[in-house]
Design a protein around this motif. Structure first.
Motif, PDB file in Angstrom:
ATOM      1  N   MET A 145      44.805 -29.810 -15.524  1.00  0.00           N
ATOM      2  CA  MET A 145      46.207 -30.162 -15.302  1.00  0.00           C
ATOM      3  C   MET A 145      46.481 -30.237 -13.795  1.00  0.00           C
ATOM      4  O   MET A 145      46.215 -29.310 -13.062  1.00  0.00           O
ATOM      5  N   LYS A 146      46.974 -31.374 -13.354  1.00  0.00           N
ATOM      6  CA  LYS A 146      47.354 -31.579 -11.957  1.00  0.00           C
ATOM      7  C   LYS A 146      48.725 -32.261 -11.958  1.00  0.00           C
ATOM      8  O   LYS A 146      48.813 -33.481 -12.073  1.00  0.00           O
ATOM      9  N   ASP A 147      49.783 -31.495 -11.868  1.00  0.00           N
ATOM     10  CA  ASP A 147      51.141 -32.031 -11.937  1.00  0.00           C
ATOM     11  C   ASP A 147      51.733 -32.222 -10.544  1.00  0.00           C
ATOM     12  O   ASP A 147      51.474 -31.427  -9.635  1.00  0.00           O
ATOM     13  N   TYR A 152      59.135 -25.727 -14.417  1.00  0.00           N
ATOM     14  CA  TYR A 152      57.844 -25.228 -14.881  1.00  0.00           C
ATOM     15  C   TYR A 152      57.813 -23.730 -15.180  1.00  0.00           C
ATOM     16  O   TYR A 152      56.759 -23.223 -15.596  1.00  0.00           O
ATOM     17  N   ARG A 174      56.164 -22.423 -18.246  1.00  0.00           N
ATOM     18  CA  ARG A 174      54.718 -22.625 -18.372  1.00  0.00           C
ATOM     19  C   ARG A 174      53.918 -21.462 -17.781  1.00  0.00           C
ATOM     20  O   ARG A 174      52.737 -21.299 -18.074  1.00  0.00           O
ATOM     21  N   GLU A 184      48.315 -15.344 -15.555  1.00  0.00           N
ATOM     22  CA  GLU A 184      47.967 -16.437 -14.652  1.00  0.00           C
ATOM     23  C   GLU A 184      48.218 -16.014 -13.202  1.00  0.00           C
ATOM     24  O   GLU A 184      49.322 -15.609 -12.850  1.00  0.00           O
ATOM     25  N   THR A 226      45.565 -20.594 -10.586  1.00  0.00           N
ATOM     26  CA  THR A 226      46.413 -21.789 -10.594  1.00  0.00           C
ATOM     27  C   THR A 226      46.935 -22.031  -9.189  1.00  0.00           C
ATOM     28  O   THR A 226      47.537 -21.138  -8.574  1.00  0.00           O
ATOM     29  N   ARG A 258      42.961 -33.429  -3.261  1.00  0.00           N
ATOM     30  CA  ARG A 258      42.292 -33.648  -4.545  1.00  0.00           C
ATOM     31  C   ARG A 258      40.784 -33.838  -4.333  1.00  0.00           C
ATOM     32  O   ARG A 258      39.967 -33.296  -5.086  1.00  0.00           O
ATOM     33  N   SER A 313      37.976 -26.880 -10.356  1.00  0.00           N
ATOM     34  CA  SER A 313      38.658 -27.631 -11.412  1.00  0.00           C
ATOM     35  C   SER A 313      39.942 -26.934 -11.851  1.00  0.00           C
ATOM     36  O   SER A 313      40.416 -27.131 -12.973  1.00  0.00           O
ATOM     37  N   ASP A 344      43.748 -25.614 -12.546  1.00  0.00           N
ATOM     38  CA  ASP A 344      45.058 -26.208 -12.745  1.00  0.00           C
ATOM     39  C   ASP A 344      45.781 -26.168 -11.409  1.00  0.00           C
ATOM     40  O   ASP A 344      45.619 -25.220 -10.622  1.00  0.00           O
ATOM     41  N   TYR A 374      49.464 -27.631  -9.037  1.00  0.00           N
ATOM     42  CA  TYR A 374      50.735 -28.321  -8.863  1.00  0.00           C
ATOM     43  C   TYR A 374      50.796 -28.832  -7.426  1.00  0.00           C
ATOM     44  O   TYR A 374      50.415 -28.133  -6.486  1.00  0.00           O
TER      45      TYR A 374
END
Length: 296
Positions: free
Chosen positions: A1-3, A49, A52, A57, A139, A157, A166, A168, A170
Motif C-alpha cells: 500500500m502506497k497512498d 486515515y 486504518r 503498527e 509503516t 519510491r 516493501s 506500507d 503514505y
C-alpha cells in the motif's frame, strides 16, 4: 500500500485554497505558519486515515530529504508529529518514530523555477540514504509541503526499491498541483509571493517564531552585497552565528555563488566574537578587512 494524500488541491494558478502570502513566509522560515501547516496536515491525515491505524503498527515519519540544514517542510513535520502522537497516545498506540532521508548533495539552483524535465535532470545524480534496518517492517509516512511534478516522490519510491523496503507508506503533502496545464514554476510564484527581497524577509526573521531553513540561508547568502550587509547590520550576534553555522554545515562557503558573502560574515564574526578569531582564519592568510563597511 502506497497512498498519496494532500490537504489542498491546486487547480488554478490565480486562486489558491490557502493563503499564498503565508505560504511564502513559511518557505522563508516563519515557524508559526509551519506549526499551523503541520497541525492542519495531521488533522486531515487523521480524518482520512485514522481508522486504518493499528495499535500493532509502528509508524515512522520522514520529512523531505536534506543535508544538514532542515527544509521548511521539516519544521512543518515537527508539528505534524506532535499532533499525530497525541492522537495515537489517546488510543493507547505507540507514538510515531522519526527518521531522516540523508541527502549528500546540495545545489544553488532554485528548484521551484524549473520545469519537470529540468527538475529530473537536476536531482538524478543526487545521493540519498535510508536506515534500512531501522525502517524494516514499519509503516512509513513521508511528508512534504507541496507536490508539483512528483519528482521527489519518485526519487523516494525508487529509494525504497533500492533498499528493498516493501513497507506500507503514505506520501503526505500540504498541497498538491492537480491541474497539469499549470507550469511547474507555479511553485516559484508561491515561494516568492510575499518574500521577494531582503527587505521583505526582515519581518520574517524578526519574528520570535523564525526558524532557519535551507531556502532562507541560500537566499541571504546569495543576495547583492549592499543589501546583504545592511541586513546583517540589524541582526543579533546569535542570528549571525546561527547563519554562519548553517553556511558551514552545508559547505555553502565553498560554493562560488555564496563565497563572498560567507567570507564577509566569517570576517565580521572574527571581529566581534573572540571565539571566532582563530576558527575561520586560514593559516598564513590575513583576516579579510572591510574598513568602510557598515559592520566594521
Amino acid at each position: 500500500m502506497k497512498d498519496v494524500y494532500a490537504l489542498h488541491s491546486i487547480l488554478d494558478d490565480a486562486q489558491f485554497p490557502f493563503d499564498p502570502a503565508a505560504y511564502s513566509r513559511f518557505k522563508f522560515g516563519d515557524g508559526a505558519v509551519a506549526n499551523a501547516y503541520g497541525t492542519a496536515l495531521a488533522e486531515g491525515f487523521i480524518t482520512a486515515y485514522g481508522n486504518r491505524l493499528s495499535e500493532n503498527e509502528q509508524l515512522v515519519v520522514l520529512p523531505s530529504p536534506y543535508t544538514s540544514i532542515p527544509t521548511a517542510s521539516f519544521h512543518m513535520t515537527t508539528a505534524f508529529v506532535k499532533v499525530l502522537n497525541r492522537y495515537l497516545c489517546m488510543r493507547g498506540y505507540s507514538p510515531a518514530e522519526t527518521a531522516k532521508i540523508h541527502r549528500y548533495k546540495t545545489y544553488s539552483i532554485d528548484y521551484g523555477a524549473l520545469d519537470m524535465e529540468s527538475r529530473k535532470a537536476l536531482i538524478i545524480n543526487d545521493k540519498y540514504h535510508l536506515d534500512k534496518d531501522f525502517l524494516a517492517g514499519k509503516t512509513l509516512i513521508f511528508t512534504d509541503d507541496i507536490r508539483i511534478t512528483g519528482s521527489h516522490e519518485l526519487i523516494i519510491r525508487n529509494l525504497l526499491n533500492k533498499f528493498e523496503l516493501s513497507n506500507d507508506a503514505y506520501f503526505l503533502y500540504y498541497a498538491k498541483l492537480h491541474n497539469q496545464d499549470i507550469h511547474p514554476n507555479i511553485e516559484n510564484k508561491l515561494n516568492y509571493h510575499s518574500v521577494h527581497s531582503l527587505h521583505c524577509l526582515e519581518s520574517v526573521i524578526a519574528s520570535p517564531d523564525f526558524l532557519f531553513n535551507t531556502r532562507v540561508v541560500k537566499y541571504i547568502l546569495n543576495a547583492p552585497f549592499a543589501a546583504y550587509e545592511q541586513l546583517l547590520m540589524k541582526q543579533s550576534n546569535t542570528f549571525l552565528e546561527d547563519l554562519a553555522d548553517c553556511c558551514i554545515s552545508n559547505n555553502y562557503h565553498h560554493m562560488e555563488e555564496y563565497r563572498t558573502n560567507a567570507n564577509y560574515l566569517f570576517d565580521h564574526l572574527q571581529k566581534i566574537i573572540p571565539s571566532w578569531q582563530s576558527i575561520c582564519k586560514k593559516e598564513k592568510e590575513p583576516t579579510l578587512s572591510y574598513q568602510n563597511s557598515l559592520l566594521a
